[in-house]
Design a protein around this motif. Sequence first.
Motif, PDB file in Angstrom:
ATOM      1  N   TYR A  13       0.892  -0.973  -0.038  1.00 17.21           N
ATOM      2  CA  TYR A  13      -0.117   0.122   0.231  1.00 17.21           C
ATOM      3  C   TYR A  13       0.881   1.237   0.116  1.00 17.21           C
ATOM      4  CZ  TYR A  13      -3.628  -3.246   1.432  1.00 17.21           C
ATOM      5  OH  TYR A  13      -4.655  -4.225   1.502  1.00 17.21           O
ATOM      6  N   HIS A  30     -10.303   6.062   6.044  1.00 22.86           N
ATOM      7  CA  HIS A  30     -10.531   4.529   6.205  1.00 22.86           C
ATOM      8  C   HIS A  30     -11.736   4.146   6.889  1.00 22.86           C
ATOM      9  CE1 HIS A  30      -6.299   4.967   4.760  1.00 22.86           C
ATOM     10  NE2 HIS A  30      -6.330   3.680   4.250  1.00 22.86           N
ATOM     11  N   THR A  34     -12.158   1.200   2.706  1.00 21.86           N
ATOM     12  CA  THR A  34     -10.716   0.752   2.371  1.00 21.86           C
ATOM     13  C   THR A  34     -10.729   0.288   1.096  1.00 21.86           C
ATOM     14  OG1 THR A  34     -11.213  -1.502   3.530  1.00 21.86           O
ATOM     15  CG2 THR A  34     -10.483   0.551   4.882  1.00 21.86           C
ATOM     16  N   GLU A  35      -9.593   0.190   0.738  1.00 24.21           N
ATOM     17  CA  GLU A  35      -9.130  -0.452  -0.604  1.00 24.21           C
ATOM     18  C   GLU A  35      -9.099  -2.308  -0.261  1.00 24.21           C
ATOM     19  OE1 GLU A  35      -5.086   0.467   1.285  1.00 24.21           O
ATOM     20  OE2 GLU A  35      -7.239   1.309   1.227  1.00 24.21           O
ATOM     21  N   ASP A  37      -7.895  -5.510  -0.343  1.00 24.02           N
ATOM     22  CA  ASP A  37      -6.281  -6.065  -0.140  1.00 24.02           C
ATOM     23  C   ASP A  37      -5.977  -7.237  -1.254  1.00 24.02           C
ATOM     24  OD1 ASP A  37      -4.328  -8.299   0.786  1.00 24.02           O
ATOM     25  OD2 ASP A  37      -4.444  -7.025   2.438  1.00 24.02           O
ATOM     26  N   HIS A 223     -16.187  -4.174   3.880  1.00 25.45           N
ATOM     27  CA  HIS A 223     -15.361  -3.057   3.008  1.00 25.45           C
ATOM     28  C   HIS A 223     -14.722  -2.060   4.084  1.00 25.45           C
ATOM     29  CE1 HIS A 223     -17.942   0.582   3.417  1.00 25.45           C
ATOM     30  NE2 HIS A 223     -18.955  -0.053   3.807  1.00 25.45           N
ATOM     31  N   TYR A 226     -10.831  -3.941   4.541  1.00 21.89           N
ATOM     32  CA  TYR A 226     -10.044  -4.309   3.180  1.00 21.89           C
ATOM     33  C   TYR A 226     -10.616  -5.496   2.445  1.00 21.89           C
ATOM     34  CZ  TYR A 226      -6.716  -0.943   5.604  1.00 21.89           C
ATOM     35  OH  TYR A 226      -6.729  -0.002   6.246  1.00 21.89           O
ATOM     36  N   ALA A 271     -10.587 -11.232   4.138  1.00 22.03           N
ATOM     37  CA  ALA A 271     -10.471  -9.965   4.917  1.00 22.03           C
ATOM     38  C   ALA A 271     -10.540 -10.091   6.193  1.00 22.03           C
ATOM     39  CB  ALA A 271     -11.498  -8.981   4.509  1.00 22.03           C
ATOM     40  N   ARG A 378      -4.125   1.041   6.634  1.00 25.07           N
ATOM     41  CA  ARG A 378      -2.759   0.312   6.278  1.00 25.07           C
ATOM     42  C   ARG A 378      -1.964   1.071   5.282  1.00 25.07           C
ATOM     43  NH1 ARG A 378      -5.395  -5.749   5.148  1.00 25.07           N
ATOM     44  NH2 ARG A 378      -6.495  -5.789   7.115  1.00 25.07           N
ATOM     45  N   SER A 379      -2.701   1.925   4.415  1.00 25.58           N
ATOM     46  CA  SER A 379      -2.187   2.582   3.441  1.00 25.58           C
ATOM     47  C   SER A 379      -1.111   3.984   3.952  1.00 25.58           C
ATOM     48  CB  SER A 379      -3.170   3.060   2.493  1.00 25.58           C
ATOM     49  OG  SER A 379      -3.972   3.912   3.102  1.00 25.58           O
TER      50      SER A 379
END
Length: 406
Positions: A13, A30, A34-35, A37, A223, A226, A271, A378-379
């Motif tokens: 990330y 976030h 979130t994106e 994973d 979501h 991740y 996730a 996390r990013s």
Amino acid sequence: MAFRGLPQVRSGYNGRMDNPGSSNGIYLDHAATTEVDPAVLAVMDACYRENSGNPSSSHRAGLKAREELETSRESILEALGAASYDLVFTSGGTEADNLAVAGAILPGRTGITRVLAGLTEHPAVLGSADLVERLGGTFSTIPVDSDGRIGERELSSIELGKTTLVSVMMANNETGTLQPVERICSLVREAGGLFHTDAVQAVGKIPLRLDSFKPDLVSLTAHKIYGPKGVGALLVRRGVSLFPLIMGGGQENGLRSGTENVSLAAGFAHAVKLAVELQSREAQRLRELRDALAGEISSRFSEVTRNTPLEDTLPNILNISFGGVEGSSLAKLLDEMDVAVSTASACHSGSGKGSHVLEAMGLEPALIRGAIRFSFGRSNSISQLPELLSCLGKGVERLRQLAGTE
């Protein structure tokens, strides 16, 4: 700047946006989403390609899909220490909240239809009030203290007797405040009611073993951890009766009809597994990032109010009010500088209303209007803070000059 020694983001990330994880800015929202994973995406991709059967079909393709679905269900329950629960897959946290509230009070379950909910609950819970009342029940809210928490004084002021359901979220999505859900659950159970908690923001942020205090109903979504959008779950403690809101083929033990999306369920399960495995390490890292930002804002900016409590909060959320500034305007300016933040819950911000959470905490209207939520994930890494603080300084200075307060 005293940023040395703080842990950095794990590989995979880079903290950028338009999509969280791309290369165009700093993403600090976030708590909104979130994106996905990459490992979760790989699980879903394999499932889409290799396991496309209908899990309700009796042929081999259907049985294979059913096996994957049940494996995903059991994986989530195991990761959350929920051996005494059944899991109902839903479209997300909102549906799970709706099913918990309305499903607990639908006619036929009991003649008592009284629902109590925390005043700072997610709109998915508070928005159920109209439905509860149309069904002949009553819906009341429980006040909170200045930290947004339901304390002993607030608990002593409510009558739990003859209450069908009490709903109190585990962790607040705007301020990060943790509620004493174990204590509330115990009191509700003693009074003979059901206890529901929305744990959407809590998974992966705090240790969570549901069998340790056994809430009756628990809402989750993928979501925020991740995983993919479009899938969530309601965990139902065995022995608790619930009525469905979606009728049809009787899937999910009759509680949520409709063909299950096996790939989404598999991604959700992976996730959850990753979030629980990373929880301890990631919570410490996020807490240090949050506290570093809070310290720098306090030392650099005048007229700031911290709305996130100092103790008993999620590690990744910081809610700050900037005096002499409209939060919505600041968020827009930051977005122009490729920094993504929120002024309130993303699920509620489109309504045009101020934060009901901060209002419930007793904040003055000007502080509510000046509030910004930073939510780390996390990013993010410590290396982003100088750029973030520079953008924040430019935005606050510009708005205060326009308002004539600086």
